[in-house]
Structure formats: structure tokens, C-alpha cells
Design a protein around this motif. Structure first.
Motif, PDB file in Angstrom:
ATOM      1  N   LEU A 279     -30.370 -19.903 -30.140  1.00 59.64           N
ATOM      2  CA  LEU A 279     -31.683 -19.844 -30.773  1.00 59.64           C
ATOM      3  C   LEU A 279     -31.684 -20.819 -31.938  1.00 59.64           C
ATOM      4  CD1 LEU A 279     -34.491 -18.714 -31.357  1.00 59.64           C
ATOM      5  CD2 LEU A 279     -33.387 -16.874 -32.660  1.00 59.64           C
ATOM      6  N   THR A 280     -32.566 -21.800 -31.872  1.00 61.94           N
ATOM      7  CA  THR A 280     -32.696 -22.777 -32.942  1.00 61.94           C
ATOM      8  C   THR A 280     -33.871 -22.374 -33.828  1.00 61.94           C
ATOM      9  OG1 THR A 280     -31.832 -24.541 -31.528  1.00 61.94           O
ATOM     10  CG2 THR A 280     -33.055 -25.204 -33.486  1.00 61.94           C
ATOM     11  N   VAL A 281     -33.593 -22.192 -35.124  1.00 62.00           N
ATOM     12  CA  VAL A 281     -34.631 -21.879 -36.102  1.00 62.00           C
ATOM     13  C   VAL A 281     -34.980 -23.181 -36.818  1.00 62.00           C
ATOM     14  CG1 VAL A 281     -35.284 -20.424 -38.045  1.00 62.00           C
ATOM     15  CG2 VAL A 281     -33.648 -19.583 -36.362  1.00 62.00           C
ATOM     16  N   ALA A 282     -36.244 -23.597 -36.680  1.00 61.38           N
ATOM     17  CA  ALA A 282     -36.655 -24.909 -37.163  1.00 61.38           C
ATOM     18  C   ALA A 282     -36.642 -24.991 -38.688  1.00 61.38           C
ATOM     19  CB  ALA A 282     -38.051 -25.246 -36.629  1.00 61.38           C
ATOM     20  N   GLU A 283     -36.730 -26.233 -39.196  1.00 67.70           N
ATOM     21  CA  GLU A 283     -36.668 -26.494 -40.630  1.00 67.70           C
ATOM     22  C   GLU A 283     -37.833 -25.880 -41.390  1.00 67.70           C
ATOM     23  OE1 GLU A 283     -36.268 -28.624 -38.243  1.00 67.70           O
ATOM     24  OE2 GLU A 283     -34.552 -29.952 -38.583  1.00 67.70           O
ATOM     25  N   ASP A 284     -39.003 -25.720 -40.740  1.00 67.03           N
ATOM     26  CA  ASP A 284     -40.184 -25.253 -41.455  1.00 67.03           C
ATOM     27  C   ASP A 284     -40.246 -23.739 -41.607  1.00 67.03           C
ATOM     28  OD1 ASP A 284     -40.601 -24.672 -38.819  1.00 67.03           O
ATOM     29  OD2 ASP A 284     -42.555 -25.647 -38.648  1.00 67.03           O
ATOM     30  N   VAL A 285     -39.267 -23.009 -41.083  1.00 67.17           N
ATOM     31  CA  VAL A 285     -39.219 -21.555 -41.247  1.00 67.17           C
ATOM     32  C   VAL A 285     -38.540 -21.236 -42.576  1.00 67.17           C
ATOM     33  CG1 VAL A 285     -38.350 -19.391 -40.311  1.00 67.17           C
ATOM     34  CG2 VAL A 285     -39.175 -21.178 -38.768  1.00 67.17           C
TER      35      VAL A 285
END
Length: 712
Positions: A279-285
Motif C-alpha cells: 500500500l503506497t500512501v501518497a505525499e499529499d496525505v
């Protein structure tokens, strides 16, 4: 650790100690070494008389076992998991670790031992089931395991006294004394010596182990290289544990460490680079992130900062994510696949409005029911929703009994709802809904829905749905769904689905019975004409079975993506040439064989057999294996000449040696039972001696045979 009944957070006396002892090899040699990591995971909730039973010792042990198996390089054959272990069990398991490590060649292989213990202890030693295992003896037993690196993690009461006793006298750590000078060691403690370590009902684990496991799954990878080192894991667990315990009843909990390792680089504990399910959590989270699986189990919790890309190693499946930012809360649902993983972006979250109330004890605010302040109308009589007794009261009322001619609508129902057409509840439904057309529950459902048309539950449901056409639940469902056409659960099903048509569940624990059964994740049984599943931990029984992986497939055709498919060319005592195919899961397969031969009268015979078997690997690489199967065959003289069928029952036990990938030699023994027809017995079915079974003019025959062949 321990906890009183009903407490949300429990103050417990626990700490975690990690010891890493390594004889550092030169950098060149280390780079060439192959890692072989052994793990002994122990959970023991009983500490003897006078000590409370721990709630989450077993949960913590299972979580640590999973992360080491998924990402820590520990093969299933190199791991031992002990739950509710005694002192004798722990000592025997360490002896097992010694035997496993002895079997590994020393040249070119770096061996590591990881010991994790969650349970009771005191200043003198561990207390599994109240039976003491002193730290000195534990050090000695671990020292007897021939490995290069030793890592011990103790999540237990009283182990903080290893470095400072109650009287303030500093003691030597149990993995180091004056006679043992190691070149490297690491100590991790979940709390200082004058603090208590805590476990929590809200997370279902001890704080430090919970955050240590989250960090090992990738949250601690601050360098972004796809690997989590010992230093990174400690730093993450320290800050997250402190943040979560500052306002707890037990007070702030400060993790401590002493890390001194000789050699180059840092000790890598987990590696996510080759993990396909991520699961990749993006930079904007940005914010406090909670990730739960579809069974509502918290699998990751962390403070996510903006501008940082985060990768978590998770199992394939559906997840629910919650993001908290000050007084705001956002939620998102996502799917992580075994191939492409999953990506969580800020745009995936939707805002959620919560009504918060303070509990009687003045603890943290909790989510309250939207209907707490709804007006109560015990009896709602309705022709249509605008023409009802509840319509006389402003807003949506809460009803005990709702009766409708065409349709009836309630804000909340805690009782019985009956309607000739449509029964509609905006919020929670507890009780029974019976309608001629359809039932709808907008909130949680606890009870029974019966309709000739459809039953719909828009949130979590528990109970039973019976419909002439369709049952549907958008949240998790615990119970039974029965319909003529289709049943559908968008989240996790725990129970049973039965339909004359289609059953669909995102995740299923239980039983599906229908013409077509569909589920991404199955723990249980699918019975139908066609069964389709992702990972099936259980049985698929149908004409056609399709799965990514399945424990036991039984059907005419089973297509398993990560399963077994092999072609066998063989000869045996009944036929000079046979062609067979094996297909199914890695352990259970279906066998189909065709052969051509001549009968005793000189005519040709076409021989066909079908059966099932079990595959047993004899080594880690599966170069050597053992198969055993049972099959049934029949044939007629001159192919389809119309003569009565001959019947043969066969048990085979074969051993295989794989010379190259997808090419193996095999051979073995068979036991054959020939059910000879009265009118056309085939006396030449085998040239080996046969034993007569039974009596009469046409007795059955039994004989041992052989088989030799090539498997492709």
C-alpha cells in the motif's frame, strides 16, 4: 502485562528487550553471505497465581510472527510459534532452533536467531505459566544456537529491572556478563525502569509491539530505500508509543535503547522491495492515519507528514482508512491487490461528520448514535410515509412497532416492522422487518429481514436475511443470507450465503452454496456449479473451481493460479504408455489419465482414470517429493465396442526427483483392485501375479504393481 475487566486502557508492567549479538564479518564477506533467519515466537498469557491473565499476549505474538514471515525473511519451516507456552515448551523450542541452525552450512550463509516473548516475567526471569526461566539460563540456551546474530525481544513485566533494580543498583544485562565480551549488541526497552508499559483495548495489543510491528511493515522506513533497519524501527516505536501514552491512565511511556554493533551498516529487520502486495500512501496525505482490514482489525497506525511517500507491506484485500486532522475526520475505502498493490491519495478521502459525546467517566469523546435525540413514537401506523402517525412528530422518529399498508418509514426501529410493500428505516434496525416487496436498513442491522423481493442493509449487519430475489449488505455481515436469485456482501461475510443463483462476498469466513460463488478471500467452503475465489483457505467443491490459491479443490476442472499443473508420461504393469495430467493446488490435485493397450484376446483397449491426491514436498526447494493418490478407471474392448465396462481402483504412492525445473523422474508402487465383468473379463489387465478376492464365477482380483515415468 495485565488488565482489569472493562478498562479501556490498562496499566501494565512490561518492557521490551532486544539483544543482537554478532561476530562481524569483513564487508566483502558479508556482501556475499546468504541470510537464513530463524524465529521463535512465544505468547503466554498466564503468569501463575496472583498474576492477572494478559489479554493480548497471543495477539502480539501472532502479529510479530506474520510480519517476520511476510517481510522479515523467515521461511515457514524456520519459524516456531508457541501460544500459551510453558517453560518446558520454551526450552524444547530453543533446542529445536539449535537443530535447525546446525543443519545450515557455515560457508556463505549468515544465520540469525530472533526470539520474541510476550508474557509475564519479573526481575529474575521469564514466567511462562508461572514457571520461571531465568535470564541466565535463557542467555545460555540462546548461546547454544550456532548463529551469527541473536535478537531477543521480550515484551513482559519486570524486565526493566535487568538494568536497574528497585534499590537503584545497576545490574548487567542478561545477554552480557563479565566473562562474555561481545563485539556488538542492542537493547530495546518499551519503557524505562520506573515506568509501566501498557496494553490497550482500543488497539487490541500492547502499545510498543503494536507500533514496532507497524514500523516493521514500512512505516519506519525514513530513508525510503524499502528496508527497515533496527535503528529506524526503534525510533518509530519510541515516538509513536510516547505520543499515544501521554494522555493514557498509565502515563507517558518512554522507550529506551542501547545499541552498539561492530561492523559496517545497520541490521536490516524487514525488506519491502520484493513485496508485491504493498500500500503506497501518497505525499499529499497528512494527519493521523489508521488502516483497518475488512475484519475491522487495526493493522497500521502512524502520524503521516506531508511530502513523504510511505509504503506499507500488507496482505491483499480490502481496507478502510481513517485520517484525522485536528477536529476533522476523513475516511476512505481501498483494495490492495497481490499484483499492483494499492495507492492511497488525499483525493480518496471523504469528510465524515461525527456527533461526539463524553462518556460518564470523562474519558475521550466517542461517536454517538445519530438517533440518540430522535423523538420516540412507539407505534407507527402508515399508509404511505407522509400518511403515518410518525409524520405528526417533527423529524424522523424512533419506533418500537411500525405497520404499513403500502410502505412504512422509521428513523430508527427497535422492535417489529411490517409492510405490505416497502419497509424503510433510516438508522439502526434492531428486531424484525417483514415486507411484501423490500426491506431497507440505512444504519446498522441487528435482527431479521424477510421480503418477497429484496433486503438491503447499508451498513454493518448481523442476523438473517431471507428474500425471494436479492439480499445485499454494504458493510460487514455476520449471519445467514438465503435467497432465490442472489446474495451480496460488499465487505466481510462471517456466516453463510445460500442461493439458487449467485453468492458474492468481498471476504468470506464460512460457507457459500449456490450455482455461482464469488469471493476475493475465503476461509471456509464454496459449494456450487462454479466457484471463483482469490485466496481460498479451505474447500472448493464444484464443476469448475477458479482461484489464485486454494487448499483443497474438488471438481471436474480446477484452475489455480498459484497451483500445480503437470503432465506425466509413464509406463506401468497394466499399460505400456500412459499420459496423465495433474492440476489443482500446491498440495491437493486432481489426476486424469488415459492409456492405450491390448487385451488378452488381442484387441485394443482405451483406458481412462480419474482421481485425487496429495503432494508432499520433502525439502525446501521441492527437488524431492512424495505423491499419493486414489483413482478409478474403466475401459472397454476395442475402444467403444459396446462390451460391458471393466473397472479398476488404484492406490499410488510415487516419489519424484526434479532434475531441472519442470522436469522430474518419478516412480513408485501401486495397489490395484480389478472389478471384473461377468461376461467379458480382461485376463491380461496386468502381467504381474494377482490374488483372487471373494468367490464365485467371476471373482475380483487384487495385486501390487509399479509405475515409472517422467513429469513435465
Amino acid at each position: 502485562m495485565g488488565g482489569s475487566h472493562g478498562a479501556t486502557f490498562m496499566a501494565v508492567c512490561a518492557c521490551l528487550l532486544a539483544v543482537c549479538v554478532a561476530d562481524a564479518a569483513p564487508p566483502d564477506d558479508e556482501g556475499k553471505a546468504t541470510l537464513r533467519r530463524f524465529a521463535l515466537i512465544v505468547g503466554s498469557s498466564e503468569g501463575g497465581t496472583g498474576r492477572e491473565r494478559l489479554r493480548y499476549a497471543g495477539t502480539d505474538a501472532l502479529a510479530m510472527s506474520r510480519v517476520l514471515g511476510d517481510l522479515g525473511g523467515v521461511a515457514p519451516t524456520d519459524a516456531v510459534l508457541l501460544l500459551e507456552a510453558s517453560r518446558e515448551d520454551l526450552v524444547a523450542a530453543l533446542a529445536r532452533m539449535r537443530t535447525l541452525a546446525d543443519g545450515v552450512p557455515e560457508d556463505g550463509v549468515r544465520r540469525e536467531l530472533v526470539l520474541y516473548y510476550s508474557g509475564h516475567s519479573d526481575s529474575e526471569g521469564l514466567l511462562p505459566r508461572g514457571e520461571r526461566l531465568s535470564y541466565e539460563e535463557l542467555r545460555r540456551l540462546m548461546g547454544e544456537v550456532p548463529v551469527d546474530v541473536r535478537l531477543a525481544i521480550l515484551d513482559s513485566c519486570g524486565s526493566g529491572a535487568l538494568t536497574r533494580s528497585k534499590g537503584g543498583v545497576k545490574r548487567a544485562a542478561f545477554m552480557e556478563d563479565l566473562s562474555t565480551r561481545v563485539r556488538g549488541h542492542a537493547y530495546l526497552a518499551s519503557s524505562s525502569a520506573d515506568e509501566v508499559a501498557q496494553e490497550s483495548d482500543s488497539i487490541g495489543a500492547s502499545f510498543f509491539t503494536h507500533f514496532l510491528v507497524t514500523g516493521l511493515r514500512g512505516a519506519a522506513d525514513t530513508s525510503g530505500d524499502g528496508r527497515v533497519t533496527l535503528h529506524e524501527a526503534y525510533q518509530f516505536a519510541f515516538h509513536e508509543t510516547l505520543a499515544r501514552t501521554e494522555r493514557s491512565q498509565g502515563g507517558a511511556q518512554h522507550a529506551e535503547y542501547d545499541i552498539q554493533l561492530a561492523g559496517s551498516g545497520d541490521l536490516v529487520l524487514t525488506d519491502l522491495r520484493d513485496r508485491g502486495t504493498r500500500l503506497t500512501v501518497a505525499e499529499d496525505v497528512e494527519g493521523r492515519l489508521f488502516v483497518r482490514n475488512w475484519g475491522n482489525q487495526l493493522v497500521a497506525e502512524l502520524q503521516k507528514s506531508a511530502g513523504r511517500r510511505l509504503v506499507l507491506g500488507l496482505e491483499a484485500g480490502r481496507y478502510h482508512a481513517v485520517l484525522e486532522q485536528r477536529a476533522r475526520r476523513f475516511e476512505a475505502e481501498l483494495t490492495v491487490t497481490s499484483k499492483g498493490g494499492g495507492v492511497l491519495r488525499a483525493d480518496d478521502f471523504v469528510p465524515v461528520t461525527l456527533i461526539r459525546t463524553a462518556s460518564r467517566g470523562g474519558s475521550a469523546p466517542e461517536v454517538a448514535s445519530r438517533m440518540d435525540d430522535a423523538p420516540r413514537v412507539p407505534l407507527n401506523l402508515s399508509l404511505l410515509p407522509p400518511l403515518s402517525t410518525s409524520a405528526l412528530t417533527p423529524g424522523r422518529s424512533a419506533n418500537t412497532v411500525a405497520l404499513g399498508v403500502l410502505a412504512v418509514r422509521s428513523g430508527e426501529l427497535r422492535g417489529v416492522g411490517l409492510a405490505g410493500g416497502l419497509g424503510w428505516v433510516d438508522g439502526t434496525t434492531q428486531g424484525v422487518q417483514v415486507s411484501g416487496l423490500a426491506n431497507m436498513a440505512g444504519g446498522e442491522l441487528r435482527g431479521l429481514q424477510v421480503a418477497l423481493g429484496a433486503n438491503l442493509a447499508f451498513e454493518d449487519a448481523q442476523g438473517m436475511q431471507v428474500a425471494g430475489l436479492v439480499n445485499s449488505a454494504r458493510g460487514a455481515y455476520r449471519g445467514v443470507q438465503l435467497s432465490a436469485a442472489a446474495n451480496r456482501v460488499e465487505a466481510e461475510l462471517t456466516g453463510m450465503q445460500g442461493a439458487l443463483g449467485v453468492n458474492v462476498a468481498q471476504r468470506m469466513t464460512g460457507l457459500q452454496v449456490g450455482l455461482l460463488n464469488l469471493s476475493d478471500d475465503v476461509t471456509g467452503t464454496q459449494v456450487g456449479l462454479v466457484n471463483v475465489g482469490g485466496v481460498v483457505r479451505g474447500l472448493q467443491l464444484g464443476l469448475l473451481n477458479i482461484a489464485d490459491d486454494v487448499t483443497v479443490p474438488i471438481g471436474l476442472l480446477s484452475i489455480v493460479k498459484r497451483g500445480r499443473l503437470a503432465v506425466e508420461l509413464s509406463t506401468d504393469d497394466t499399460h505400456p504408455v500412459s499420459v496423465g495430467i495433474k492440476y489443482g493446488s500446491q498440495r491437493v490435485y486432481v489426476l486424469a489419465t488415459s492409456a492405450l493397450g491390448t487385451s488378452w484376446a488381442g484387441s485394443f483397449r482405451l483406458f481412462t482414470m480419474v482421481g485425487m491426491g496429495v503432494h508432499f514436498p520433502l525439502d525446501d526447494e521441492e527437488r524431492y517429493s512424495l505423491d499419493t493418490d486414489v483413482s478409478y478407471g474403466s475401459w472397454q474392448r476395442n475402444f467403444f465396442g459396446g462390451a460391458p465396462s471393466n473397472h479398476l481402483y488404484r492406490l499410488r504412492v510415487t516419489a519424484a526427483w526434479e532434475l531441472r525445473r519442470r522436469f522430474a523422474l518419478f516412480g513408485g508402487l501401486t495397489v490395484n483392485h480389478y472389478d471384473a465383468p461377468r461376461e467379458d473379463e480382461d485376463r491380461g489387465v496386468s502381467y504381474l501375479p494377482q490374488f483372487v478376492v471373494g468367490s464365485g464365477p467371476e471373482p475380483d482380483r487384487l495385486w501390487p504393481g509399479f509405475i515409472l515415468g517422467v513429469r513435465i
